[in-house]
Design a protein around this motif. Structure first.
Motif, PDB file in Angstrom:
ATOM      1  N   GLN A 232       0.810  -1.215   0.000  1.00 49.85           N
ATOM      2  CA  GLN A 232       0.000   0.000   0.000  1.00 49.85           C
ATOM      3  C   GLN A 232       0.846   1.270   0.000  1.00 49.85           C
ATOM      4  O   GLN A 232       0.396   2.301  -0.475  1.00 49.85           O
ATOM      5  CB  GLN A 232      -0.944   0.004   1.202  1.00 49.85           C
ATOM      6  N   ASN A 240      -5.487  -1.661  -3.544  1.00 47.71           N
ATOM      7  CA  ASN A 240      -6.756  -2.002  -2.901  1.00 47.71           C
ATOM      8  C   ASN A 240      -6.681  -3.383  -2.270  1.00 47.71           C
ATOM      9  O   ASN A 240      -6.104  -4.307  -2.857  1.00 47.71           O
ATOM     10  CB  ASN A 240      -7.893  -2.004  -3.931  1.00 47.71           C
ATOM     11  N   PHE A 242      -8.957  -6.636  -0.578  1.00 48.45           N
ATOM     12  CA  PHE A 242     -10.294  -7.235  -0.548  1.00 48.45           C
ATOM     13  C   PHE A 242     -10.253  -8.537   0.234  1.00 48.45           C
ATOM     14  O   PHE A 242      -9.265  -9.281   0.178  1.00 48.45           O
ATOM     15  CB  PHE A 242     -10.789  -7.521  -1.972  1.00 48.45           C
ATOM     16  N   ASN A 243     -11.335  -8.843   0.907  1.00 46.46           N
ATOM     17  CA  ASN A 243     -11.418 -10.064   1.706  1.00 46.46           C
ATOM     18  C   ASN A 243     -11.873 -11.225   0.832  1.00 46.46           C
ATOM     19  O   ASN A 243     -12.992 -11.736   0.943  1.00 46.46           O
ATOM     20  CB  ASN A 243     -12.384  -9.861   2.885  1.00 46.46           C
ATOM     21  N   TYR A 260      -5.959 -12.517   2.359  1.00 48.47           N
ATOM     22  CA  TYR A 260      -6.762 -11.546   1.625  1.00 48.47           C
ATOM     23  C   TYR A 260      -5.993 -11.199   0.359  1.00 48.47           C
ATOM     24  O   TYR A 260      -4.806 -11.548   0.225  1.00 48.47           O
ATOM     25  CB  TYR A 260      -7.038 -10.293   2.462  1.00 48.47           C
ATOM     26  N   ILE A 297     -17.519   1.927  -3.367  1.00 45.22           N
ATOM     27  CA  ILE A 297     -17.714   1.320  -2.052  1.00 45.22           C
ATOM     28  C   ILE A 297     -18.056  -0.144  -2.274  1.00 45.22           C
ATOM     29  O   ILE A 297     -19.054  -0.469  -2.944  1.00 45.22           O
ATOM     30  CB  ILE A 297     -18.833   2.023  -1.262  1.00 45.22           C
ATOM     31  N   ALA A 300     -18.615  -5.081   1.143  1.00 41.43           N
ATOM     32  CA  ALA A 300     -18.333  -5.177   2.575  1.00 41.43           C
ATOM     33  C   ALA A 300     -18.190  -3.804   3.228  1.00 41.43           C
ATOM     34  O   ALA A 300     -17.822  -3.700   4.395  1.00 41.43           O
ATOM     35  CB  ALA A 300     -17.060  -5.992   2.798  1.00 41.43           C
ATOM     36  N   GLY A 301     -18.454  -2.740   2.441  1.00 44.25           N
ATOM     37  CA  GLY A 301     -18.357  -1.391   2.978  1.00 44.25           C
ATOM     38  C   GLY A 301     -16.984  -0.768   2.863  1.00 44.25           C
ATOM     39  O   GLY A 301     -16.759   0.350   3.334  1.00 44.25           O
ATOM     40  N   ASN A 302     -16.051  -1.485   2.233  1.00 41.51           N
ATOM     41  CA  ASN A 302     -14.692  -0.970   2.075  1.00 41.51           C
ATOM     42  C   ASN A 302     -14.593  -0.054   0.864  1.00 41.51           C
ATOM     43  O   ASN A 302     -15.172  -0.321  -0.190  1.00 41.51           O
ATOM     44  CB  ASN A 302     -13.702  -2.138   1.925  1.00 41.51           C
ATOM     45  N   ASP A 303     -13.859   1.049   1.005  1.00 43.14           N
ATOM     46  CA  ASP A 303     -13.614   1.955  -0.114  1.00 43.14           C
ATOM     47  C   ASP A 303     -12.493   1.398  -0.982  1.00 43.14           C
ATOM     48  O   ASP A 303     -11.518   0.845  -0.464  1.00 43.14           O
ATOM     49  CB  ASP A 303     -13.211   3.337   0.380  1.00 43.14           C
ATOM     50  N   PHE A 304     -12.603   1.551  -2.291  1.00 46.37           N
ATOM     51  CA  PHE A 304     -11.473   1.226  -3.164  1.00 46.37           C
ATOM     52  C   PHE A 304     -11.506   2.131  -4.384  1.00 46.37           C
ATOM     53  O   PHE A 304     -12.507   2.798  -4.669  1.00 46.37           O
ATOM     54  CB  PHE A 304     -11.434  -0.264  -3.544  1.00 46.37           C
ATOM     55  N   LYS A 334      -3.338 -12.764   6.660  1.00 44.83           N
ATOM     56  CA  LYS A 334      -4.072 -11.856   7.534  1.00 44.83           C
ATOM     57  C   LYS A 334      -3.351 -11.648   8.868  1.00 44.83           C
ATOM     58  O   LYS A 334      -3.392 -10.555   9.430  1.00 44.83           O
ATOM     59  CB  LYS A 334      -5.484 -12.384   7.791  1.00 44.83           C
TER      60      LYS A 334
END
Length: 342
Positions: A232, A240, A242-243, A260, A297, A300-304, A334
């Protein structure tokens, strides 16, 4: 010129240890950049090499000599600071020659070195000016010239472009790169700006909390980050996450308890929702002409963010699916953040 060798280097302030056993080899003539977030220890490490910070334990060697107990002025290094630190009452010529005069260098040799450095930096016409009559970029070139005339074994730069505006940063960055090509000198450069690191370095050292996270060429760190932190930190916009457990033949498996995935914005490609690895609701488009940065968005509510050649045709609030080449998808643990190669 000379290389720099660091072995088990530690720095403590009382009971608080801030550098934790750093080991690093910098080759003769190499341009090495220390990069990391504020407080990671990059400037502290640079100052320990320069002799401006006391070493708690471990060794710093320049060339074949351990310099732990050697005075800063005797180490064969020259440092360029974030602030120009020029004498306002002296001309450019006198600023550049001051250190040599203090060292009792012959006048003819001083004149030769100052004029040679001024020619390299294209400031010959400014030698009789005072610093107040120079732009910020010109002042920084004078500060670099003051380092050049010392003919050091190692150049040290501590965030030298931080006080410049965006255009001057780019221009001065190019000048420093050209200077390295001309001199072939060993240079160690500290910055928090990963773009500076990527464009200048032969080798990047990524630091976090007083420890080295990864050492490698810019392309090594971009393509094969050792962990999620490096992934990052290197690259803009950042990678980005992601799970998703694993992607096989373009199909995303269910979330994995142990890993992930990471995908860089420039490697994500729009696709139908039923074939997407990940999907997101369109929130914002930054249309920059050459490309667009699309903010979404995730489910899962994560921004990317996705970097696209053209802005998407979908409306704000619509869902968009994305895929990516399998060889551009990174997996991380993880628990540890470390990269999975399988």
């Amino acid at each position: 010129m000379a290389g720099v060798t660091i072995r088990d280097l530690r720095k403590s302030y009382g009971s608080a240890e801030v550098m934790h056993g750093v080991d690093l080899d910098i080759k003769d003539g190499e341009f090495t950049v220390f990069v990391g977030p504020s407080g990671c220890g990059k400037s502290t490490l640079l100052r320990m090499i320069a002799g401006l910070e006391e070493i708690t334990s471990g060794t710093v060697s320049i060339g074949d000599s351990v310099v732990n107990e050697v005075a800063p002025s005797k180490r064969g290094v020259a440092m360029v600071f974030q602030t120009y630190a020029l004498y306002p009452h002296m001309s450019v010529y006198k600023n550049m020659s001051f250190g040599l005069k203090q060292a009792k260098t012959p006048e003819a040799e001083i004149d030769r070195r100052v004029k040679a450095a001024a020619e390299v930096l294209q400031i010959t016409d400014y030698l009789e000016r005072s610093p107040r009559n120079l732009s910020g970029g010109q002042r920084q070139r004078v500060a670099i010239g003051r380092a050049i005339v010392r003919d050091p074994q190692v150049f040290l730069f501590d965030e030298p472009l931080s006080n410049l505006d965006a255009a001057l940063r780019v221009q001065t960055r190019l000048e420093i790169a050209r200077l390295h090509q001309r001199l072939g000198a060993t240079m160690i450069y500290v910055t928090h700006d990963q773009v500076e690191a990527m464009t200048l370095a032969d080798k990047i050292v990524v630091l976090r909390d007083g420890r080295i996270e990864q050492v490698g060429t810019p392309i090594d760190l971009y393509e094969r980050p050792a962990n999620g932190f490096v992934a990052q930190f290197i690259g803009s916009p950042k990678m980005n996450f992601f799970n998703v457990g694993e992607v096989v033949n373009g199909t995303a498996h269910a979330p994995d308890a142990d890993t992930y995935i990471g995908i860089r914005p420039e490697h994500m490609q729009p696709c139908a929702l039923d074939t997407a690895i990940v999907s997101g609701r369109l929130e914002l488009i930054e249309n920059l002409g050459e490309y667009a940065l699309v903010h979404l968005i995730g489910e899962a509510g994560n921004d990317f963010i996705v970097k696209m050649e053209q802005a998407p045709v979908q409306a704000k609030g619509d869902m968009i699916g994305f895929t990516a080449p399998v060889d551009r998808i990174h997996r991380f643990d993880k628990a540890t953040g470390l990269r999975h190669d399988s």
